[in-house]
Write a protein that holds these residues in place. Structure first.
Motif, short mmCIF file in Angstrom:
data_model
loop_
_atom_site.label_atom_id
_atom_site.label_comp_id
_atom_site.label_asym_id
_atom_site.label_seq_id
_atom_site.Cartn_x
_atom_site.Cartn_y
_atom_site.Cartn_z
N ARG A 1 37.13 0.80 -36.67
CA ARG A 1 36.57 -0.52 -36.98
C ARG A 1 35.59 -0.98 -35.91
O ARG A 1 34.57 -1.60 -36.23
N SER A 2 35.87 -0.68 -34.63
CA SER A 2 34.96 -1.08 -33.56
C SER A 2 33.62 -0.36 -33.69
O SER A 2 32.56 -0.96 -33.57
N ARG A 3 33.68 0.96 -33.92
CA ARG A 3 32.44 1.72 -34.05
C ARG A 3 31.62 1.24 -35.25
O ARG A 3 30.41 1.05 -35.15
N PHE A 4 32.29 1.04 -36.39
CA PHE A 4 31.62 0.62 -37.61
C PHE A 4 30.89 -0.70 -37.38
O PHE A 4 29.71 -0.85 -37.73
N ALA A 5 31.59 -1.68 -36.78
CA ALA A 5 30.99 -3.01 -36.58
C ALA A 5 29.81 -2.94 -35.62
O ALA A 5 28.74 -3.51 -35.89
N GLU A 6 29.98 -2.25 -34.50
CA GLU A 6 28.92 -2.25 -33.49
C GLU A 6 27.70 -1.45 -33.95
O GLU A 6 26.56 -1.79 -33.60
N GLU A 7 27.91 -0.41 -34.75
CA GLU A 7 26.77 0.32 -35.28
C GLU A 7 25.98 -0.54 -36.27
O GLU A 7 24.74 -0.54 -36.25
N ARG A 8 26.68 -1.28 -37.11
CA ARG A 8 25.97 -2.15 -38.08
C ARG A 8 25.25 -3.27 -37.34
O ARG A 8 24.13 -3.64 -37.71
N LEU A 9 25.86 -3.81 -36.31
CA LEU A 9 25.18 -4.82 -35.49
C LEU A 9 23.90 -4.26 -34.89
O LEU A 9 22.84 -4.90 -34.93
N SER A 10 23.97 -3.07 -34.33
CA SER A 10 22.81 -2.50 -33.63
C SER A 10 21.63 -2.26 -34.56
O SER A 10 20.48 -2.25 -34.11
N HIS A 11 21.91 -2.07 -35.86
CA HIS A 11 20.84 -1.83 -36.81
C HIS A 11 20.44 -3.07 -37.59
O HIS A 11 19.55 -3.00 -38.45
N SER A 12 21.06 -4.19 -37.30
CA SER A 12 20.84 -5.40 -38.11
C SER A 12 19.58 -6.16 -37.74
O SER A 12 19.05 -6.92 -38.56
N GLY A 13 19.12 -6.04 -36.50
CA GLY A 13 17.99 -6.84 -36.05
C GLY A 13 18.37 -8.26 -35.72
O GLY A 13 17.50 -9.09 -35.41
N ILE A 14 19.67 -8.58 -35.73
CA ILE A 14 20.16 -9.93 -35.44
C ILE A 14 20.60 -9.99 -33.98
O ILE A 14 21.24 -9.06 -33.49
N ASP A 15 20.25 -11.08 -33.29
CA ASP A 15 20.59 -11.16 -31.87
C ASP A 15 21.69 -12.16 -31.54
O ASP A 15 22.10 -12.27 -30.39
N GLN A 16 22.19 -12.89 -32.54
CA GLN A 16 23.35 -13.75 -32.34
C GLN A 16 24.58 -13.04 -32.88
O GLN A 16 24.63 -12.70 -34.07
N TYR A 17 25.56 -12.80 -32.02
CA TYR A 17 26.74 -12.02 -32.40
C TYR A 17 27.98 -12.87 -32.21
O TYR A 17 28.31 -13.25 -31.08
N LEU A 18 28.66 -13.16 -33.30
CA LEU A 18 29.89 -13.96 -33.28
C LEU A 18 31.08 -13.04 -33.51
O LEU A 18 31.16 -12.36 -34.54
#
Length: 285
Positions: free
Chosen positions: A73-90
Motif C-alpha cells: 500500500r505504501s509503494r502504490f500510494a507514493e508511486e501514484r503521488l509521484s506521477h500525479s503532478g500534485i504538490d499538496q499531499y494529505l
C-alpha cells in the motif's frame, strides 16, 4: 514473548505498521517491495522489541502478511503521488509515516492529519532520533470522530482551491461505513483534479485462505488492543462510496497487482495475499 507496550495513547497499529516497513529491510531479500530508511528510527526505544518479532518469526504467515500488506500500500500510494503532478499531499491517519522526511525538499507540501496523542508521540520520537521536522510538513491534530476535518485543514494552511493528493491507508477498517462515507464527502469538496489512494479490507468471501487466516489471527488482537475492525468492503462497494462523493475510480488493485510483477519473484516468505484492495480515484467536476 510478551506483547509490546506503546507510549501514551499512541496508536498500536502506527507502531506495528512502521515495524513492518523497517523489518522488510532486515529480514526479507531483494528485490525490496518498498524502502523506508526512517521507519526503524521512528520506533524509538520500542525498535528492538518490535523488530525482534520479525527477526525471530519472519517467515510466519501473519508477520510476512503484515509486511506485504503495509509495503504494497505504501509503494502504490507514493508511486501514484509521484506521477500525479500534485504538490499538496494529505496523509489521513499518518501514524508513523515517514514520507515527509524522505521526500525531496520543496517538492511537496505535506499535511499529516492524525489524533493529537499519536502526533505528540511521533514528534517526540523524531526529536529523539535527531530527525528535523522540515518546513514542508504541517501536523494537523484531528479527532476524526469528533472534529470537522475540512475546518482543521483550512486552519492548517491547506489550499482548497488547488488539487490535493490524499492517502488514506490502514484506516477504513476501523471506521463505520457511515464514517467512511462522511470523510469521502469531505474530501469530495476538494478542488477538481484532486486524487486519493485508499485501501480497505475485503469481506471474507473475497479473501483467499491466506487472507482469511490473517484476518482470523489479527482481527481479535486489534480488538483487544482497542482498535476493532468494523468495516469490510468489496472493490465495487468502495467505488460506489467514492462515486457518491464525486470521485472517478482510475484503478483498483489487490496486493498482487499493486506492485510490478517481477517483485513477486522472491526467495523469502513474502507472497501476495487476497486480503485487501487499493483504489486510486480522481475528483471530477
Amino acid at each position: 514473548m510478551t506483547k509490546p507496550e506503546f507510549p501514551g495513547n499512541a496508536s498500536r497499529t502506527a507502531f506495528t505498521a512502521a515495524a513492518a516497513r523497517a523489518a522488510h529491510l532486515l529480514v526479507d531479500s531483494e528485490p525490496y517491495l518498498f524502502t523506508d530508511s526512517f521507519a526503524a528510527a521512528l520506533l524509538g526505544d520500542r525498535a528492538e522489541e518490535l523488530l525482534a518479532y520479525h527477526r525471530l518469526h519472519g517467515t510466519h504467515p501473519v508477520l510476512a502478511g503484515a509486511r506485504a500488506e503495509v509495503l504494497c500500500r505504501s509503494r502504490f500510494a507514493e508511486e501514484r503521488l509521484s506521477h500525479s503532478g500534485i504538490d499538496q499531499y494529505l496523509i489521513l491517519g499518518a501514524g508513523l509515516d515517514s514520507f515527509a522526511y524522505r521526500a525531496a525538499p520543496g517538492r511537496f507540501r505535506v499535511f499529516e492529519a492524525d489524533h493529537p496523542a499519536t502526533q505528540a508521540v511521533k514528534r517526540e520520537l523524531l526529536a529523539a532520533a535527531g530527525v528535523a521536522e522540515p518546513a514542508s510538513v504541517t501536523f494537523v491534530p484531528v479527532d476524526f470522530a469528533a472534529d470537522p476535518l475540512r475546518e482543521r485543514l483550512v486552519q492548517s494552511g491547506l489550499d482548497l482551491f488547488r488539487p490535493v493528493f490524499v492517502s488514506w491507508l490502514g484506516v477504513t477498517v476501523y471506521l463505520t461505513r457511515e464514517a467512511i462515507a462522511a470523510t469521502l464527502t469531505d474530501l469530495g469538496r476538494f478542488a477538481p483534479g484532486s486524487e486519493i489512494v485508499a485501501d480497505h479490507l475485503l469481506p471474507a468471501e473475497l479473501r483467499d485462505a491466506a487472507g482469511n487466516g490473517y484476518a482470523e489471527a489479527v482481527g481479535p488482537v486489534a480488538a483487544e488492543g482497542g482498535e476493532p475492525w468494523r468495516t469490510f468492503l468489496s472493490p465495487a462497494e468502495f467505488a460506489d462510496l467514492l462515486a457518491a462523493a464525486g470521485f472517478e475510480v482510475l484503478e483498483q488493485a489487490g496486493q498482487r497487482e499493486s506492485v510490478p510483477a517481477r517483485l513477486w519473484d522472491r526467495t523469502d516468505a513474502l507472497r501476495p495475499v487476497a486480503l485487501s484492495a487499493l483504489t486510486h480515484a480522481r475528483r471530477t467536476g
